[in-house]
Design a protein around this motif. Structure first.
Motif, PDB file in Angstrom:
ATOM      1  N   UNK A 240       5.799 -11.410   0.201  1.00 55.08           N
ATOM      2  CA  UNK A 240       4.415 -11.364  -0.108  1.00 55.08           C
ATOM      3  C   UNK A 240       4.147 -11.687  -1.422  1.00 55.08           C
ATOM      4  N   UNK A 241       3.090 -12.588  -1.528  1.00 59.32           N
ATOM      5  CA  UNK A 241       2.513 -12.971  -2.763  1.00 59.32           C
ATOM      6  C   UNK A 241       0.932 -12.523  -2.945  1.00 59.32           C
ATOM      7  N   UNK A 242       0.838 -10.855  -3.417  1.00 61.83           N
ATOM      8  CA  UNK A 242      -0.573 -10.716  -3.477  1.00 61.83           C
ATOM      9  C   UNK A 242      -1.275 -11.310  -4.730  1.00 61.83           C
TER      10      UNK A 242
ATOM     11  N   UNK B  54      -3.233  -9.605  -9.749  1.00 62.62           N
ATOM     12  CA  UNK B  54      -2.600  -8.694 -10.316  1.00 62.62           C
ATOM     13  C   UNK B  54      -2.915  -8.185 -11.733  1.00 62.62           C
ATOM     14  N   UNK B  55      -3.297  -9.418 -12.386  1.00 63.25           N
ATOM     15  CA  UNK B  55      -4.045  -9.379 -13.818  1.00 63.25           C
ATOM     16  C   UNK B  55      -5.429  -8.424 -13.579  1.00 63.25           C
ATOM     17  N   UNK B  56      -5.990  -8.269 -12.721  1.00 66.42           N
ATOM     18  CA  UNK B  56      -7.426  -7.650 -12.556  1.00 66.42           C
ATOM     19  C   UNK B  56      -7.018  -6.483 -11.842  1.00 66.42           C
ATOM     20  N   UNK B  57      -6.106  -5.437 -12.190  1.00 68.10           N
ATOM     21  CA  UNK B  57      -6.138  -4.204 -11.640  1.00 68.10           C
ATOM     22  C   UNK B  57      -5.180  -4.078 -10.284  1.00 68.10           C
ATOM     23  N   UNK B  58      -4.289  -4.987 -10.249  1.00 72.72           N
ATOM     24  CA  UNK B  58      -3.368  -4.972  -9.089  1.00 72.72           C
ATOM     25  C   UNK B  58      -4.092  -4.944  -7.843  1.00 72.72           C
TER      26      UNK B  58
ATOM     27  N   UNK C 163      -3.400  -4.514   0.190  1.00 68.96           N
ATOM     28  CA  UNK C 163      -2.208  -5.053   1.102  1.00 68.96           C
ATOM     29  C   UNK C 163      -1.626  -3.398   1.512  1.00 68.96           C
ATOM     30  N   UNK C 164      -1.512  -2.361   0.442  1.00 73.94           N
ATOM     31  CA  UNK C 164      -0.716  -1.323   0.585  1.00 73.94           C
ATOM     32  C   UNK C 164      -1.758  -0.363   1.479  1.00 73.94           C
TER      33      UNK C 164
END
Length: 177
Positions: A62-64, A67-71, A77-78
């Motif tokens: 997985x490559x979501x 990340x830098x804007x609040x995960x 995905x979760x």
């Protein structure tokens, strides 16, 4: 208008010092891990073709994004897959900012130290690394260091490990993340 312009110039002045004559180390944060995952998926696929694949194990590479804007990518995905993640034994191994081998570390915590990562996975990976001749230290994420995508899995109760490869002591030339 003059005040607005003045405040803008003050806040933008930090970029005057944001240059360096040092050459960038290349892909580190948002490009190196997808490259690593492509290679890992090829290796696991080859093992499977040879009849030596993992049994009863599903791997998700997985490559979501965001990340830098609040995960936001990991959080989405979760949220979308939380039943699957909870219904079968699931572990998350996250990689972020892999720049230099000598800086590889396992994180003990996320979100500026507020979320604790799974010590069992970390201990197991440290043991495996030691068998391979590597000593990988573990650290609490430095305050102000933010977090990695592993935080979203951990908040759901999924045992997670986060691996970083960035100088967190700021002792040398630290690449911009």
């Amino acid at each position: 208008f003059i005040w607005f312009l003045g405040l803008g110039l003050i806040s933008m002045s930090q970029f005057l010092f944001f240059t360096s004559k040092q050459i960038s180390p290349g892909a580190g944060d948002n490009l190196i891990v997808p490259g690593m995952l492509v290679k890992l998926s090829e290796l696991f696929y080859q093992k499977k073709k040879e009849g030596a694949g993992l049994e009863s194990t599903q791997l998700i590479f997985l490559c979501p994004d965001a990340e830098e804007s609040g995960l936001r990518g990991a959080r989405e995905y979760v949220k979308e897959h939380q039943q699957e993640l909870k219904n079968i034994p699931t572990f998350n191994v996250n990689m972020d900012s892999i720049y230099r081998l000598q800086d590889i570390q396992f994180l003990e915590s996320e979100i500026n130290g507020l979320v604790q990562l799974d010590s069992n996975i970390r201990d197991e990976c440290q043991s495996i690394a030691k068998e391979l001749g590597y000593i990988i230290p573990s650290i609490k994420i430095p305050f102000g260091g933010g977090s990695t995508d592993a935080a979203e899995f951990t908040k759901l109760g999924i045992p997670s490990l986060s691996i970083i490869g960035l100088d967190t002591k700021f002792s040398g030339d630290v690449p911009y993340h």
